[in-house]
Motif scaffolding. Structure first.
Motif, PDB file in Angstrom:
ATOM      1  N   GLU A  78       0.832  -1.212   0.000  1.00  0.00           N
ATOM      2  CA  GLU A  78       0.000   0.000   0.000  1.00  0.00           C
ATOM      3  C   GLU A  78       0.864   1.259   0.000  1.00  0.00           C
ATOM      4  O   GLU A  78       1.864   1.331   0.729  1.00  0.00           O
ATOM      5  N   HIS A  82       2.549   4.688   0.788  1.00  0.00           N
ATOM      6  CA  HIS A  82       2.844   5.389   2.044  1.00  0.00           C
ATOM      7  C   HIS A  82       3.579   6.695   1.764  1.00  0.00           C
ATOM      8  O   HIS A  82       4.672   6.936   2.285  1.00  0.00           O
ATOM      9  N   THR A 107       5.686  -0.775   3.596  1.00  0.00           N
ATOM     10  CA  THR A 107       5.770  -0.240   4.962  1.00  0.00           C
ATOM     11  C   THR A 107       4.967  -1.049   5.986  1.00  0.00           C
ATOM     12  O   THR A 107       5.499  -1.437   7.032  1.00  0.00           O
ATOM     13  N   ASP A 108       3.700  -1.322   5.704  1.00  0.00           N
ATOM     14  CA  ASP A 108       2.882  -2.030   6.716  1.00  0.00           C
ATOM     15  C   ASP A 108       3.368  -3.464   6.942  1.00  0.00           C
ATOM     16  O   ASP A 108       3.249  -3.994   8.053  1.00  0.00           O
ATOM     17  N   GLU A 136       4.566   6.141  11.861  1.00  0.00           N
ATOM     18  CA  GLU A 136       5.012   5.062  10.968  1.00  0.00           C
ATOM     19  C   GLU A 136       6.432   5.313  10.455  1.00  0.00           C
ATOM     20  O   GLU A 136       7.213   4.374  10.291  1.00  0.00           O
ATOM     21  N   HIS A 162      -0.731   7.311   9.238  1.00  0.00           N
ATOM     22  CA  HIS A 162      -0.401   6.757   7.921  1.00  0.00           C
ATOM     23  C   HIS A 162       0.712   7.581   7.278  1.00  0.00           C
ATOM     24  O   HIS A 162       0.489   8.733   6.911  1.00  0.00           O
TER      25      HIS A 162
HETATM   26 ZN   LIG Z   1       0.875   2.013   7.192  1.00  0.00          ZN
END
Ligand SMILES: [Zn+2]
Length: 246
Positions: free
Chosen positions: A33, A35, A43-44, A167, A162
């Motif tokens: 996703e 970022h 990243t996630d 993060e 986010h």
């Molecule tokens: Zn994230």
């Protein structure tokens, strides 16, 4: 032996003997996703994987390979984002859990790195619990309190982190090579009044993909956030093990 047992990197006989001794499994679930301009699409997955590794290290648990895709439908208008449907993600987690159960593993901890995965994870956990596999799903517990204590910038929305200071700091602690702070820029979008009440692409009101301000991020803040999250994970895992005598 100390630390996490990295399932995919072990010969099967080592997994068999760990299972024999009653090892627990830890499954990170991430996303592919967007970022923002300064963080990668992974990243996630990197963050969920990092929290899962530290948690599994403390428990000497079986660390499973991360699921590197999640339900990131509302970021699809930013290139690179690739989603699983909620049902595919739910079925994937349920299949992994069922396989662990057949192997003889007595419980699975899911570490979620992406907000959109919550629903599918809860449904998979419910299905697995009904067939006798205890599943605990953890979603960076106490993050809101930790962020307020450790970070300097204001989140773009309550509990909404986010590509922001939270993060980015955690990425600086876990994967500094993947962060380009020279491209970090703040964005505080105005949320439409029906945000959360209807399906909506985030790009409709967000230019860069950032929600908040990543510029004050540091690796030290990231370490503090990670250590707070892992401490809370371990408390919750201990309570869950007590409840199930595992
Ligand atoms: Zn994230």
């Amino acid at each position: 032996m100390t630390g996490a047992l990295d399932l995919a990197r072990l010969p099967w006989v080592d997994v068999a003997s760990a299972v024999e001794k009653g090892v627990l499994a830890v499954l990170p679930v991430g996303a592919c996703e967007q970022h923002g301009h300064h963080l990668p699409l992974s990243t996630d997955t990197d963050l969920g994987g990092g929290v899962a590794r530290r948690t599994a290290d403390a428990l000497q648990a079986l660390l499973l390979p991360a699921i590197a895709y999640g339900d990131a439908w509302n970021n699809e208008a930013f290139a690179g984002t690739l989603s699983l449907s909620p049902d595919t993600l739910r079925a994937t987690i349920a299949d992994i859990g069922a396989g662990l159960q057949r192997m003889g593993v007595r419980g699975m901890v899911v570490i979620n790195g992406h907000f959109g995965n919550r629903g599918p994870i809860e449904l998979a956990a419910r299905a697995l619990a009904q067939v006798g596999l205890p599943v605990l799903h953890l979603d960076y517990p106490r993050l809101e309190a930790l962020a307020a204590e450790i970070c300097d910038s204001t989140p773009a929305g309550p509990g909404f982190y986010h590509a922001d200071e939270v993060e980015t700091s955690m990425m600086l602690a876990l994967r500094p090579d993947a962060v380009d702070l020279t491209r970090a820029q703040p964005e505080y979008p105005t949320f439409p009044p029906t945000f959360g009440l209807e399906p909506m692409q985030l790009r409709a009101f967000n230019e860069t993909g950032v929600f908040g301000d990543p510029r004050p991020a540091t690796a030290a803040k990231g370490e503090a956030l990670l250590s707070g999250i892992v401490t809370e994970n371990l408390h919750l895992i201990a309570a869950w093990r007590d409840r199930h005598a595992i």
